[in-house]
Design a protein around this motif. Structure first.
Motif, mmCIF file in Angstrom:
data_model
loop_
_atom_site.group_PDB
_atom_site.id
_atom_site.type_symbol
_atom_site.label_atom_id
_atom_site.label_comp_id
_atom_site.label_asym_id
_atom_site.label_seq_id
_atom_site.Cartn_x
_atom_site.Cartn_y
_atom_site.Cartn_z
ATOM 1 N N UNK A 237 -20.675 14.954 30.808
ATOM 2 C CA UNK A 237 -21.746 15.068 29.810
ATOM 3 C C UNK A 237 -22.075 13.740 29.179
ATOM 4 N N UNK A 238 -21.101 12.807 29.140
ATOM 5 C CA UNK A 238 -21.316 11.544 28.442
ATOM 6 C C UNK A 238 -22.481 10.744 28.980
ATOM 7 N N UNK A 239 -22.583 10.516 30.319
ATOM 8 C CA UNK A 239 -23.708 9.752 30.825
ATOM 9 C C UNK A 239 -25.040 10.403 30.500
ATOM 10 N N UNK A 240 -25.083 11.745 30.586
ATOM 11 C CA UNK A 240 -26.320 12.448 30.277
ATOM 12 C C UNK A 240 -26.730 12.220 28.833
ATOM 13 N N UNK B 261 -30.293 9.431 24.891
ATOM 14 C CA UNK B 261 -30.539 8.552 23.748
ATOM 15 C C UNK B 261 -31.551 7.476 24.094
ATOM 16 N N UNK B 262 -31.420 6.903 25.278
ATOM 17 C CA UNK B 262 -32.345 5.824 25.652
ATOM 18 C C UNK B 262 -33.723 6.369 25.977
ATOM 19 N N UNK B 263 -33.786 7.564 26.534
ATOM 20 C CA UNK B 263 -35.107 8.191 26.724
ATOM 21 C C UNK B 263 -35.739 8.492 25.368
ATOM 22 N N UNK C 152 -39.492 7.251 20.374
ATOM 23 C CA UNK C 152 -39.434 6.788 18.987
ATOM 24 C C UNK C 152 -40.151 5.447 18.854
ATOM 25 N N UNK C 153 -39.907 4.546 19.819
ATOM 26 C CA UNK C 153 -40.549 3.237 19.795
ATOM 27 C C UNK C 153 -42.057 3.367 19.959
ATOM 28 N N UNK C 154 -42.490 4.297 20.824
ATOM 29 C CA UNK C 154 -43.921 4.511 21.038
ATOM 30 C C UNK C 154 -44.599 4.970 19.747
ATOM 31 N N UNK D 108 -21.575 0.408 18.653
ATOM 32 C CA UNK D 108 -22.015 -0.899 18.174
ATOM 33 C C UNK D 108 -22.989 -1.577 19.127
ATOM 34 N N UNK D 109 -22.655 -1.645 20.408
ATOM 35 C CA UNK D 109 -23.508 -2.377 21.349
ATOM 36 C C UNK D 109 -24.814 -1.631 21.605
ATOM 37 N N UNK D 110 -24.735 -0.324 21.732
ATOM 38 C CA UNK D 110 -25.953 0.468 21.915
ATOM 39 C C UNK D 110 -26.862 0.335 20.696
#
Length: 506
Positions: free
Chosen positions: A10-13, A18-20, A25-27, A140-142
């Motif tokens: 589940x972690x990668x998903x 989050x990045x999707x 959010x940025x748009x 932190x890095x994300x």
């Protein structure tokens, strides 16, 4: 499947989601930020089509600024009460509908109403966007990478608006400066519905502080409108003075009210913590300087250099490139390595160096020799400083206060923009008048007189830009003095993540 294996798969998903989510959010943030400038270039065409008088044309800009600036704290608390995802969706759909209304407007009154509605829904949308990032990115890095992208958009969106506004006005029609928001809003809303999943818990269930809403909205509207009036009618105008007095009284009453009510709209702990206070103050000052620069360079390029609207927009590309590089390549890479103040302070000083170059502006200044390097320095500096500032805006807040803490960032930027436009424009106008008075008598022919007026205009810009340099240096000093968290401020623990809001340690 074992529990361990299930979590691993589940972690990668979750990370991908989050990045999707960040894309949408940025748009949405880009749509709100560029709308502060995109309509400005289209204003002359819209004014002619709708028969808006010279005295009333300011309301196309002012109606948006007043609604947005006055209702941001209310919008932030709505996100805390109703849920950030829900508030985000409401803001997107409302903003798109208001944009459609502006695009089909046939009268000035309809246009003013549409702009006010854009401001209202923008005030709901913007705080929800930032608080969603704060609760979704706790690693932190994300977090550094996410806020790097968000900071670049927040800083460079105004310049993007100038490019897009010039292109749409010159090659299509002014109405497209409104219609262009509709696909932005639809795509972002669909993506939000399908992708974004707000972490459970953290919602503020307290009743809405109605006195706080009224006092803050009226106080901020009076303050923003006071600076708008000062730009057009002068600082000694009776109405301008009255607005500033009313703003002071209303905002003082708001602070007193918030210190006494059980469930305040803006808990004073949000703004009295020194790191968040340092962020709000330094960002506000930086926006004062940046808005003045946008105004002066736009007029310089179009009036003095004779650039078309499209060429003027593209002339700001180095600034955008610098902001993106500063946020994503410098700020995001170093945020987990050094203390935030060591990015914010030098960042604002780098921007001040770029602004210092612009004090050398003359009628015959070279774009590649002066304007291009000045914009690159400005962009790099602001991008580097904005990135950790955006991340620290929700420093240590309780999960239920994330929306209103995010709203304070937008409020400081909105008030800073109003102050910058009015204050620096007044300084420039005074210096221009003085230059004409001193030099016009020596000009005996019409071409000579025209040259004197152009030289006076540029002299006025350069004089005001000196103040912008000082303002950026003050922003750097505040950041270095008040922001005292170490680099561990960008790290969060598992326990922190469970509270839905990263608690930042010293």
């Amino acid at each position: 499947m074992s529990e361990t294996a299930r979590k691993a798969s589940a972690a990668p998903s979750g990370e991908a989601n989050r990045w999707r989510a960040l894309v949408f959010i940025a748009l949405a943030q880009l749509m709100v930020v560029l709308d502060a400038t995109i309509v400005n270039i289209a204003l002359p065409s819209a004014q002619a089509d709708l028969g808006i008088s010279d005295g009333n044309r300011q309301w196309v800009v002012t109606a948006y600024a007043l609604a947005f600036g006055g209702l941001l704290l209310f919008g932030g608390r709505i996100a805390d009460l109703w849920g950030r995802r829900r508030a985000f969706l409401i803001g997107l759909i409302g903003f798109g509908a208001a944009s459609a209304l502006g695009g089909v407007a046939t009268t000035g009154a309809t246009m003013f109403g549409a702009r006010a509605l854009q401001g209202l829904f923008g005030a709901v949308l913007a705080p929800a966007a930032l608080s969603l990032l704060a609760v979704m990115f706790t690693d932190a890095r994300e977090r550094a990478r996410a806020f790097g992208i968000y900071g670049a958009i927040s800083g460079g969106g105004g310049a993007v608006g100038l490019i897009l506004g010039g292109f749409l006005t010159e090659y299509l029609d002014w109405r497209w400066t409104f219609f262009v928001n509709i696909p932005f809003a639809l795509v972002a809303a669909a993506g939000t519905w399908l992708v974004i999943r707000e972490p459970e818990g953290g919602r503020n269930r307290s009743p809405l502080d109605i006195p706080g809403v009224l006092l803050s909205a009226l106080g901020l509207v009076s303050l923003v409108y006071g600076f708008t009036r000062a730009e057009s009618d002068g600082w000694s105008d009776a109405v301008t003075i009255g607005l500033f007095i009313a703003a002071a009284v209303l905002l003082l009453a708001f602070v007193v009210t918030e210190s006494r009510v059980k469930a305040p709209l803006l808990p004073l702990r949000v703004i009295t913590e020194r790191n968040r206070g340092g962020v709000y103050l330094s960002l506000g000052l930086a926006i004062i300087a940046m808005f003045g620069m946008f105004l002066f360079l736009t007029y310089y390029l179009q009036v003095v250099k004779g650039y078309t609207p499209v060429k003027t927009g593209f002339a700001f590309l180095p600034l955008i490139a610098g902001m993106i590089a500063g946020s994503t390549q410098i700020g995001a890479r170093l945020m987990t390595q050094v203390a935030p103040r060591l990015l914010m302070g030098p960042g604002f000083l780098t921007a001040a160096a770029g602004m210092l170059l612009l004090t050398q502006l003359e009628t015959g200044s070279s774009y590649t020799g002066l304007l291009l390097p000045a914009q690159l320095l400005l962009g790099l500096g602001i991008g580097t400083a904005f990135m950790p500032a955006m991340s620290l805006a929700t420093y240590g807040v309780q999960a239920g206060d994330a929306g209103v803490a995010s709203a304070m960032v937008n409020t400081s930027q909105q008030v800073g923009g109003a102050i910058g436009t009015a204050l620096l424009n007044t300084i420039a106008a005074s210096a221009t008048t003085a230059y004409v008075k001193d030099h016009i008598q020596a000009a005996t022919t019409r071409p000579q007189q025209q040259l004197v007026r152009l030289q006076a205009m540029v002299h006025g810009y350069a004089s005001a830009i000196w103040f912008a340099v000082g303002i950026l240096v003050a922003a750097a000093a505040l950041a270095l003095t008040l922001v005292n968290v170490g680099r561990s401020a960008t790290h969060s623990t598992t326990d922190d993540a469970e509270t839905d809001m990263p608690v930042i340690t010293h």
